[in-house]
Design an enzyme around this catalytic site. Sequence first.
Site, mmCIF file in Angstrom:
data_model
loop_
_atom_site.group_PDB
_atom_site.id
_atom_site.type_symbol
_atom_site.label_atom_id
_atom_site.label_comp_id
_atom_site.label_asym_id
_atom_site.label_seq_id
_atom_site.Cartn_x
_atom_site.Cartn_y
_atom_site.Cartn_z
ATOM 1 N N TRP A 199 -37.428 -15.871 16.698
ATOM 2 C CA TRP A 199 -36.691 -15.407 15.257
ATOM 3 C C TRP A 199 -36.780 -16.610 14.474
ATOM 4 C CZ3 TRP A 199 -32.732 -17.930 12.844
ATOM 5 C CH2 TRP A 199 -31.920 -17.385 11.549
ATOM 6 N N ASP A 366 -28.172 -5.307 0.419
ATOM 7 C CA ASP A 366 -28.293 -5.418 1.619
ATOM 8 C C ASP A 366 -27.023 -5.003 2.571
ATOM 9 O OD1 ASP A 366 -29.521 -7.138 4.096
ATOM 10 O OD2 ASP A 366 -30.819 -7.143 3.037
ATOM 11 N N ARG A 443 -25.823 -8.840 18.967
ATOM 12 C CA ARG A 443 -24.986 -8.880 17.456
ATOM 13 C C ARG A 443 -23.820 -7.879 17.454
ATOM 14 N NH1 ARG A 443 -27.197 -7.740 11.403
ATOM 15 N NH2 ARG A 443 -26.855 -10.047 10.560
ATOM 16 N N TRP A 477 -35.541 -0.914 5.974
ATOM 17 C CA TRP A 477 -35.099 -0.308 7.229
ATOM 18 C C TRP A 477 -35.087 -1.233 8.327
ATOM 19 C CZ3 TRP A 477 -35.475 5.507 8.658
ATOM 20 C CH2 TRP A 477 -35.486 5.636 10.090
ATOM 21 N N ASP A 478 -33.962 -1.667 8.718
ATOM 22 C CA ASP A 478 -33.764 -2.871 9.583
ATOM 23 C C ASP A 478 -33.731 -2.315 11.079
ATOM 24 O OD1 ASP A 478 -33.799 -5.391 10.362
ATOM 25 O OD2 ASP A 478 -32.149 -5.815 8.795
ATOM 26 N N CYS A 526 -38.181 -3.690 8.721
ATOM 27 C CA CYS A 526 -37.645 -5.031 8.997
ATOM 28 C C CYS A 526 -37.241 -5.193 10.334
ATOM 29 C CB CYS A 526 -36.688 -5.499 7.756
ATOM 30 S SG CYS A 526 -35.594 -6.768 8.081
ATOM 31 N N ASP A 548 -36.846 -13.808 8.603
ATOM 32 C CA ASP A 548 -35.536 -14.382 7.933
ATOM 33 C C ASP A 548 -35.900 -15.555 7.385
ATOM 34 O OD1 ASP A 548 -34.281 -11.842 8.061
ATOM 35 O OD2 ASP A 548 -33.344 -12.292 9.890
HETATM 36 C C1 GLA Z 1 -31.769 -8.834 9.454
HETATM 37 C C2 GLA Z 1 -32.715 -8.961 8.233
HETATM 38 C C3 GLA Z 1 -32.032 -9.537 7.005
HETATM 39 C C4 GLA Z 1 -30.740 -9.113 6.776
HETATM 40 C C5 GLA Z 1 -29.679 -8.870 7.798
HETATM 41 C C6 GLA Z 1 -28.557 -8.125 7.478
HETATM 42 O O1 GLA Z 1 -31.615 -10.139 10.073
HETATM 43 O O2 GLA Z 1 -33.837 -9.371 8.547
HETATM 44 O O3 GLA Z 1 -33.027 -9.824 5.800
HETATM 45 O O4 GLA Z 1 -31.062 -7.821 6.025
HETATM 46 O O5 GLA Z 1 -30.489 -8.256 8.875
HETATM 47 O O6 GLA Z 1 -27.759 -7.990 8.427
#
Ligand code: GLA
Length: 729
Positions: A199, A366, A443, A477-478, A526, A548
Amino acid sequence: MNINYCEELRAFKIDTENNSYIIAIVDDEGFPGHVYYGPKIADIPMYMLRINENPYVPSKNNRDRGSFMDTFPTEYPGNGLGDYREGAVEVVDSEGHFAVCPVYKSYKIVEGKPALKGLPATFESSRGKAMTLELTLEDKPVGLEFILRYSVFEDSDAIIRSTEVINASDKSVFIKKAMSFAMDLDGEDYELLTLHGSWARERQMDIRPIGYGKTSVGSVKGESSHQEHPFMALVQKGADQKQGRVYGFNFVYSGNFLAQVEKTQFDSVRVLMGINPNGFKWELKAGESLQMPEVVSVYSNDGIGKMSRTFHDVYRNHLIRSPYKDKKRPILINNWEATYFQFDTDKLIAIAKEAKKAGIEMLVMDDGWFGHRDDDNSSLGDWYVNENKLKGGLKYLVDEVNKIGLKFGIWFEPEMISPDSDLYRAHPDWAIAIQGRTPVRSRNQYVLDLSRQEVVDYVFDVVSKVLHSANIEYVKWDMNRQITDLGSYALGKENQGELYHRYVLAVYQLQERLIKVFPNLLLENCSGGGARFDPGMLYYGPQIWCSDDTDAIERLGIQEGTSLVYPLSSMGAHVSDCPNHTVGRNTPFATRGNVALAGTFGYELDITKIPQEDRDSIPKQVEMYHKYNPLVRTGDYYRIASYRENHFYDCYGVVSKDKSEALFTFVQVMGRPNYHSRIIRLDGLDPEKRYAIEGEEGSYAGDTLMKAGLQIQNLWGDYQSKLIHLTEC
Ligand code: GLA
């Protein structure tokens, strides 16, 4: 581009503009032999198969069949019948046996490239027609057929391979492994280049010698992952950006993968790439077929740089579908690093107003706008607006932002479910979990069981409802956790091993449906930063959030590794505030901008709070983006120097296809006392053309800039940078 069958030699010859790939069918039994892959050749060098030397083919001498099986360079190795190298396929048949040996059945050469059902795949386009060889192999005792597909495009040197497994028997067969790609290369002193990470440190280049035995990278995380990447290259020892033999392989898939090389007793190297067999067991019922994802393979005779440029072009021309792929993306400002979960309508509007003044074009809201999510402990799955934060609702906010003159984008994490959510309270069995075990939280969340169609439909409905409710033009889209506790309440006990792959297929189904219903949506994928940066996702959205880690210096390594395979147009890159939230580093605002220009470009900071001086520099950066982005998006990428190797500076450039314009970025990471200017040899220019350097007097021939180089003065301080813009004059 051409694909020919030579009847006399029973050989298939696949030619791209610069490369050849040759397969021959050998012996009465029809073993599929790998003859050659490399620079284009005129002949079919059957001697590469070494079937005229001991151990002879089984029809000549069955006494040494075992030795033959263990040395023969094969296209798709089976298992358990004498080839002790790792096979591409493993099954459990209806009698409980696992032996399998695919041999030749038939072939077809077709115009075009068939789509792969339910999977992302490269396709023929107006930029280049395609041709495909379909080689069908079979194992009669088990009753399986394997269609190996090889496609080429007229405008590319890439060769695309995939495997489809068909159960032609009348009983179920369990597929435990079916690699998409296998190949036995004749030995040479190769090194293995892979992308490793974590990460905030994704896709760092790693190179190591290939020793005897097996060396692999892979993922069992349910996604392509931060840690290893579905890419590997065999690089001739001593090869560099400009010279040397390089074989690159990239898996068009977003889940578990295995990429492996095996150096054998005879110094040959077996390459395997496909879905990781760990956790995979697929019941293939009578008459059913299973399409495995494809692998893009690129051979370069001219070093690593040429390999990268070939990948970039094939992805820009034959994989990315979004209407945005040939367009400048709106410069966005994302509120994540600006506010994290603490925002409301007023705050977002204040950011939007200030952003508009600076020339920014889109506001992205976000995480934290839904359910009762004020931190990362709740509400995933409850995709309805938190009216305490967004007073007046989502449509009001979007309309206000639009009135200010900005587009609006939104964040989702649709594959997840928080234990503290209405969705979980209503459907606890929708989370991936093993009955009788408390599932692992990460998380503080679980992953939705997307092997269930009703769950997929729910997700699709809630996401589309939000998108229909206002003028939303972008989705991030995460996917913020990896998969554990592989268990589905809906799958039978023989089918739990299908969950990983069914999950990925469902993500593809969801995104396919989304872009069909919202064809003009700009979709950015993402995953906790860049854990799902892979070619599979590029089929659905044209850009992916790289990491990130937005620190300009950390980004040098991340973007270098990413651009080894992926076009700059796909790399999500933003300017953020300092001290950087991930490493605490302070870098000049200008350098943050220069580094982000090599990607999609945007901002991730509280524009209402940053120093006035930084705010004042944004319009200039915006102008540079508009000026340089068409070149960055469409040009050829050249890596000139790497901070990773020299520990002082980084330099890369983009040259337009017609070589009339180029932009090189130089970053002096470490200032050096008592040091003279640096000479940087540029690359990719036309030696005959003359170039003017923006902001400087005079001009130089491309030849001079590439051979003698360009002088760059020692800059004052660390983390300084410079853009060098050349135009033909
Ligand atoms: C991930 C994404 C970040 C942000 C967070 C929100 O870590 O990579 O850019 O959107 O989630 O929880």
